[in-house]
Design an enzyme around this catalytic site. Structure first.
Site, PDB file in Angstrom:
ATOM      1  N   HIS A 144      -8.230  -0.143  -3.677  1.00 55.28           N
ATOM      2  CA  HIS A 144      -8.684   1.249  -3.675  1.00 55.28           C
ATOM      3  C   HIS A 144      -8.042   2.049  -4.794  1.00 55.28           C
ATOM      4  O   HIS A 144      -7.147   1.577  -5.486  1.00 55.28           O
ATOM      5  CB  HIS A 144      -8.396   1.901  -2.320  1.00 55.28           C
ATOM      6  CG  HIS A 144      -6.934   1.972  -1.979  1.00 55.28           C
ATOM      7  ND1 HIS A 144      -6.129   2.991  -2.428  1.00 55.28           N
ATOM      8  CD2 HIS A 144      -6.150   1.161  -1.238  1.00 55.28           C
ATOM      9  CE1 HIS A 144      -4.897   2.805  -1.962  1.00 55.28           C
ATOM     10  NE2 HIS A 144      -4.883   1.697  -1.250  1.00 55.28           N
ATOM     11  N   CYS A 160      -2.053  -2.751   0.492  1.00 53.60           N
ATOM     12  CA  CYS A 160      -3.270  -2.736  -0.329  1.00 53.60           C
ATOM     13  C   CYS A 160      -2.942  -2.818  -1.812  1.00 53.60           C
ATOM     14  O   CYS A 160      -1.831  -2.535  -2.228  1.00 53.60           O
ATOM     15  CB  CYS A 160      -4.057  -1.456  -0.059  1.00 53.60           C
ATOM     16  SG  CYS A 160      -4.598  -1.289   1.645  1.00 53.60           S
TER      17      CYS A 160
END
Length: 188
Positions: A144, A160
């Site tokens: 992301h 992440c």
């Protein structure tokens, strides 16, 4: 349009986008800025490969080429190596911290237990690729964006892989649903 044509069209679009990088993204060291590179060891085209020790993500192309992006990765044991696939893609995604995140850092995440709408201050940034695994479904791992450019090149996230918001916008356009994603183990 076959897969090769799709990938090559994405390459052309991405190359055109590179000339307009915002000043903040240009402040990254050269090895963390997007670049079209020749891989030392060719990988299958149309895949995402994350090398955490180098803080680099590669979107592979035919003929041993790839687009390289600088990233941040998960800190300590929160980084989860493995093989995944893109099971969802979202623009300006909403975000809800996982129960584990709230338990680890309630002072930081409890206030968002009901979620946060998408937008420039959202931790998932401008775009997100949601990582799934066969038999497990959504892993809650994401590739992301982030508004925090200073975090690129560091192990600071909750697991992440993060790119600058401008870079995730470019990668998002290239990577199709179901694309294979490999998160390699940390060596250090």
């Amino acid at each position: 349009m076959d897969r090769r044509d799709f990938i090559m069209a994405g390459m052309a679009t991405f190359g055109a986008a590179l000339t307009g990088l915002p000043a903040a993204a240009q402040e990254l060291p050269p090895h963390l800025q997007p670049a079209f590179v020749t891989l030392r060891h060719p990988l299958p085209p149309g895949e995402v490969h994350v090398f955490p020790d180098h803080f680099q993500l590669f979107w592979t192309m035919p003929d041993g080429k790839a687009w390289r992006y600088g990233i941040r990765v998960g800190r300590d044991s929160l980084y989860e190596p493995g093989q995944y696939y893109v099971g969802a893609k979202k623009e300006w995604p909403s975000w809800t911290p996982t129960p584990a995140m709230i338990e680890r850092e309630p002072e930081k995440y409890a206030q968002h237990s009901d979620g946060m709408p998408g937008g420039p201050d959202n931790p998932l940034g401008a775009r997100a690729l949601y990582l799934f695994q066969e038999g497990r479904g959504d892993t809650y791992l994401r590739i992301h964006g982030t508004p925090d450019i200073s975090s690129i090149g560091r192990a600071v996230s909750n697991g992440c892989a993060g790119l600058t918001n401008e870079h995730i916008k470019m990668l998002y356009e290239q990577v199709p649903m179901e694309a294979r994603v490999v998160l390699y183990p940390k060596m250090a």
